[in-house]
Design a protein around this motif. Sequence first.
Motif, PDB file in Angstrom:
ATOM      1  N   SER A   5     -50.565  77.224  28.280  1.00 43.66           N
ATOM      2  CA  SER A   5     -49.251  77.429  27.653  1.00 43.66           C
ATOM      3  C   SER A   5     -49.315  77.560  26.140  1.00 43.66           C
ATOM      4  N   GLY A   6     -50.465  77.968  25.630  1.00 45.92           N
ATOM      5  CA  GLY A   6     -50.579  78.207  24.197  1.00 45.92           C
ATOM      6  C   GLY A   6     -50.816  76.982  23.357  1.00 45.92           C
ATOM      7  N   LEU A   7     -51.196  75.857  23.975  1.00 47.15           N
ATOM      8  CA  LEU A   7     -51.472  74.625  23.245  1.00 47.15           C
ATOM      9  C   LEU A   7     -52.907  74.169  23.491  1.00 47.15           C
ATOM     10  N   PRO A   8     -53.496  73.482  22.519  1.00 46.87           N
ATOM     11  CA  PRO A   8     -54.833  72.922  22.746  1.00 46.87           C
ATOM     12  C   PRO A   8     -54.769  71.714  23.676  1.00 46.87           C
ATOM     13  N   ALA A   9     -55.896  71.293  24.183  1.00 49.18           N
ATOM     14  CA  ALA A   9     -55.973  70.117  25.065  1.00 49.18           C
ATOM     15  C   ALA A   9     -55.898  68.853  24.219  1.00 49.18           C
ATOM     16  N   ALA A  10     -54.768  68.673  23.569  1.00 50.34           N
ATOM     17  CA  ALA A  10     -54.531  67.520  22.701  1.00 50.34           C
ATOM     18  C   ALA A  10     -53.145  66.973  23.007  1.00 50.34           C
ATOM     19  N   ARG A  11     -52.904  65.731  22.622  1.00 48.62           N
ATOM     20  CA  ARG A  11     -51.593  65.149  22.863  1.00 48.62           C
ATOM     21  C   ARG A  11     -50.723  65.296  21.617  1.00 48.62           C
ATOM     22  N   PHE A  12     -49.426  65.417  21.854  1.00 50.58           N
ATOM     23  CA  PHE A  12     -48.464  65.612  20.779  1.00 50.58           C
ATOM     24  C   PHE A  12     -47.356  64.573  20.902  1.00 50.58           C
ATOM     25  N   THR A  13     -46.855  64.140  19.749  1.00 49.37           N
ATOM     26  CA  THR A  13     -45.698  63.253  19.722  1.00 49.37           C
ATOM     27  C   THR A  13     -44.423  64.081  19.738  1.00 49.37           C
ATOM     28  N   VAL A  14     -43.527  63.717  20.654  1.00 46.44           N
ATOM     29  CA  VAL A  14     -42.245  64.398  20.793  1.00 46.44           C
ATOM     30  C   VAL A  14     -41.144  63.368  20.578  1.00 46.44           C
ATOM     31  N   ARG A  15     -40.236  63.649  19.696  1.00 42.95           N
ATOM     32  CA  ARG A  15     -39.103  62.755  19.456  1.00 42.95           C
ATOM     33  C   ARG A  15     -37.898  63.206  20.279  1.00 42.95           C
ATOM     34  N   TRP A  16     -37.073  62.249  20.651  1.00 45.15           N
ATOM     35  CA  TRP A  16     -35.885  62.564  21.446  1.00 45.15           C
ATOM     36  C   TRP A  16     -34.674  61.815  20.897  1.00 45.15           C
ATOM     37  N   GLU A  17     -33.503  62.383  21.147  1.00 45.13           N
ATOM     38  CA  GLU A  17     -32.248  61.786  20.702  1.00 45.13           C
ATOM     39  C   GLU A  17     -31.219  61.893  21.825  1.00 45.13           C
ATOM     40  N   LEU A  18     -30.399  60.858  21.927  1.00 44.59           N
ATOM     41  CA  LEU A  18     -29.310  60.814  22.902  1.00 44.59           C
ATOM     42  C   LEU A  18     -28.047  60.473  22.135  1.00 44.59           C
ATOM     43  N   ALA A  19     -26.990  61.268  22.342  1.00 46.33           N
ATOM     44  CA  ALA A  19     -25.771  61.105  21.542  1.00 46.33           C
ATOM     45  C   ALA A  19     -24.536  61.177  22.414  1.00 46.33           C
ATOM     46  N   THR A  72     -23.712  63.620  16.002  1.00 45.51           N
ATOM     47  CA  THR A  72     -23.303  62.783  14.875  1.00 45.51           C
ATOM     48  C   THR A  72     -23.186  61.320  15.280  1.00 45.51           C
ATOM     49  N   ARG A  73     -23.165  61.044  16.589  1.00 51.32           N
ATOM     50  CA  ARG A  73     -23.038  59.668  17.091  1.00 51.32           C
ATOM     51  C   ARG A  73     -24.227  59.375  18.004  1.00 51.32           C
ATOM     52  N   ILE A  74     -25.366  59.172  17.379  1.00 51.08           N
ATOM     53  CA  ILE A  74     -26.602  58.902  18.120  1.00 51.08           C
ATOM     54  C   ILE A  74     -26.535  57.494  18.728  1.00 51.08           C
ATOM     55  N   VAL A  75     -26.860  57.381  20.011  1.00 53.31           N
ATOM     56  CA  VAL A  75     -26.851  56.067  20.671  1.00 53.31           C
ATOM     57  C   VAL A  75     -28.257  55.586  21.020  1.00 53.31           C
ATOM     58  N   ARG A  76     -29.195  56.494  21.193  1.00 56.95           N
ATOM     59  CA  ARG A  76     -30.586  56.139  21.448  1.00 56.95           C
ATOM     60  C   ARG A  76     -31.469  57.214  20.838  1.00 56.95           C
ATOM     61  N   ARG A  77     -32.616  56.800  20.346  1.00 54.69           N
ATOM     62  CA  ARG A  77     -33.633  57.750  19.899  1.00 54.69           C
ATOM     63  C   ARG A  77     -34.991  57.095  20.064  1.00 54.69           C
ATOM     64  N   GLY A  78     -35.998  57.904  20.142  1.00 57.59           N
ATOM     65  CA  GLY A  78     -37.346  57.367  20.307  1.00 57.59           C
ATOM     66  C   GLY A  78     -38.363  58.487  20.303  1.00 57.59           C
ATOM     67  N   SER A  79     -39.562  58.156  20.695  1.00 59.59           N
ATOM     68  CA  SER A  79     -40.627  59.153  20.761  1.00 59.59           C
ATOM     69  C   SER A  79     -41.384  58.991  22.062  1.00 59.59           C
ATOM     70  N   ALA A  80     -41.989  60.067  22.510  1.00 56.41           N
ATOM     71  CA  ALA A  80     -42.794  60.085  23.725  1.00 56.41           C
ATOM     72  C   ALA A  80     -44.012  60.947  23.452  1.00 56.41           C
ATOM     73  N   THR A  81     -45.003  60.807  24.295  1.00 57.97           N
ATOM     74  CA  THR A  81     -46.232  61.569  24.134  1.00 57.97           C
ATOM     75  C   THR A  81     -46.321  62.653  25.187  1.00 57.97           C
ATOM     76  N   ALA A  82     -46.573  63.862  24.738  1.00 57.84           N
ATOM     77  CA  ALA A  82     -46.812  64.986  25.639  1.00 57.84           C
ATOM     78  C   ALA A  82     -48.320  65.088  25.844  1.00 57.84           C
ATOM     79  N   HIS A  83     -48.793  64.633  26.984  1.00 57.63           N
ATOM     80  CA  HIS A  83     -50.220  64.597  27.273  1.00 57.63           C
ATOM     81  C   HIS A  83     -50.689  65.909  27.891  1.00 57.63           C
ATOM     82  N   PRO A  84     -51.850  66.400  27.510  1.00 56.63           N
ATOM     83  CA  PRO A  84     -52.372  67.606  28.168  1.00 56.63           C
ATOM     84  C   PRO A  84     -52.680  67.368  29.633  1.00 56.63           C
TER      85      PRO A  84
END
Length: 544
Positions: free
Chosen positions: A90-104, A110-122
């Motif tokens: 899919s056009g990415l190297p075999a490395a992991r990336f940090t992905v941030r997420w928001e829930l509003a 403008t009214r964020i209730v949860r946020r965090g980060s997750a890892t996208a593993h190859p």
Amino acid sequence: MTPAPQYGDHAPELRAAARHIGRRTFLTTASAAAALAFAVNLPGSASAAEADAKKITEDPFTLGVASGDPQPGSVVLWTRLAPRPYEPGSGLPAARFTVRWELAHDELFTRIVRRGSATAHPEFDHSVHVEPTGLDPDRVYHYRFRAGSWISPAGRTRTAPARAARISELRFAAVSCQAYHDGYFTAHRHLADEDLDVVFHLGDYLYEYAVNAVGGARNHTDRRLPAHYNRETITLEDYRLRYGLYKSDPDLMAAHAAHPFVVTWDDHETENNYADEIPENDVPREEFLLRRAAAYRAYWENQPLRTPQRPRGTDMQLYRRLHFGRLAQFDVLDTRQYRSDQAYGDGLDIPGPESEDPARTMTGETQERWLIDGWRQSRALWNVVPQQVNFSRRKLDLTEPARVSMDSWDGYPASRDRILDGAGSAGVENLMILTGDVHVAYAYDIKRDYDTPGAEVVGTEIVATSISSGKDGADKPATWDTYTRANPHMRFYNGRRGYVTVTLGEQQARADFRTLTHVTTPGSPVTTAASFVTDAGNPGLRQI
């Protein structure tokens, strides 16, 4: 020639042991090796190095976002990083990336209730499954993801009501069978515009069959698909690429972004008409189990499923239960992974001693017991069973004895009887079965005795037609007269593409069959072909 199976960097001994000797024969070791090959390739202490998401130079959110399996205080959020979804990796190297997420609470975030980060593993093809908790029950939320400077499209989701909540109405849709090569997913575009609490996908989310350069019946004129789509899916890479093709469809992305989905599979996510560990064709069991492991893994990677559904080797527990207040309990079944082999070599046949063997099972003993025990503990008004194949009796001829489908519950009548006996002993008064698979829409009165006129109706079956499988279809297929005459409990039969919406209330349930005139070209309008209601405490469909 198909690439060799993908075992991952954590199983060199299995890569060395396996041998690739043709299109369908690529593993001759024991089935345990197939399970291990997929179980060991999980993120851990030896997982891939981390890469900086800021260095991603192309939009990684080409597959959109999705949510699913709503609970009162939680819902699954999903995406997958895929800048080039039609390419291996899919056009990415075999490395992991940090992905941030928001829930509003609002779509402007403008009214964020949860946020965090997750890892996208190859190891999971850079998919992300987030399970935020502590949310308000029965509430709409908006969500999105960020990877480096890239921001995903926003999705809308909704949590389930509290388990003991009294709610007056629940509106959901049932969909199934979306063959890319048979037509456009226009039904999903209309589904995105419906006012729904949740969508149930009943199987055949993708098809394993080859898709040619012009996309089959879609007949692309502006682009050609890579040659690796023009073959049947076998390996993990094959299935991942196929999900990249399907999930990049803009209409499917729109439906996922609009509603939480509850998904279950049928056969084509792996292979046509397989049964448990038995493949459709005469190939070694070990080969098929490795293929099944690849298919199950890719399915989990590409669906908004929770951690308990993550596959373990060749197995994946997909059956599960969801509650929507005191109004509805949904028991989602898997009628493919645990079933007995189809009788009489599969296909259409007259029932006989083989199909009527009391030992035969559609669900497996453990799932059957889980279902019936769940009914005994249910306090819901409506008990709904999203599952895959035709449940009610469906005679295919006017002659006696008539043929039936050995792949449906007609090929497993003892298993069906045990399910209905269990519903009766549990005191289930408002049983509704949701079905896909057959590429047409049916509405049935479920009975224990189909041969005696006026026999008691014990439930309702609503069969959702396909999104695209079968191409355009017709209001009255060639079998319409035969089927409706042979099956008087069949209250509706339509062969167009589309979906069904169901509104559950405290007094009755209503089903609206939504159909399209065409899918081989885009842009069909949607209309309601028929509507039916069934009263709470008094099963039996009537058209309105």
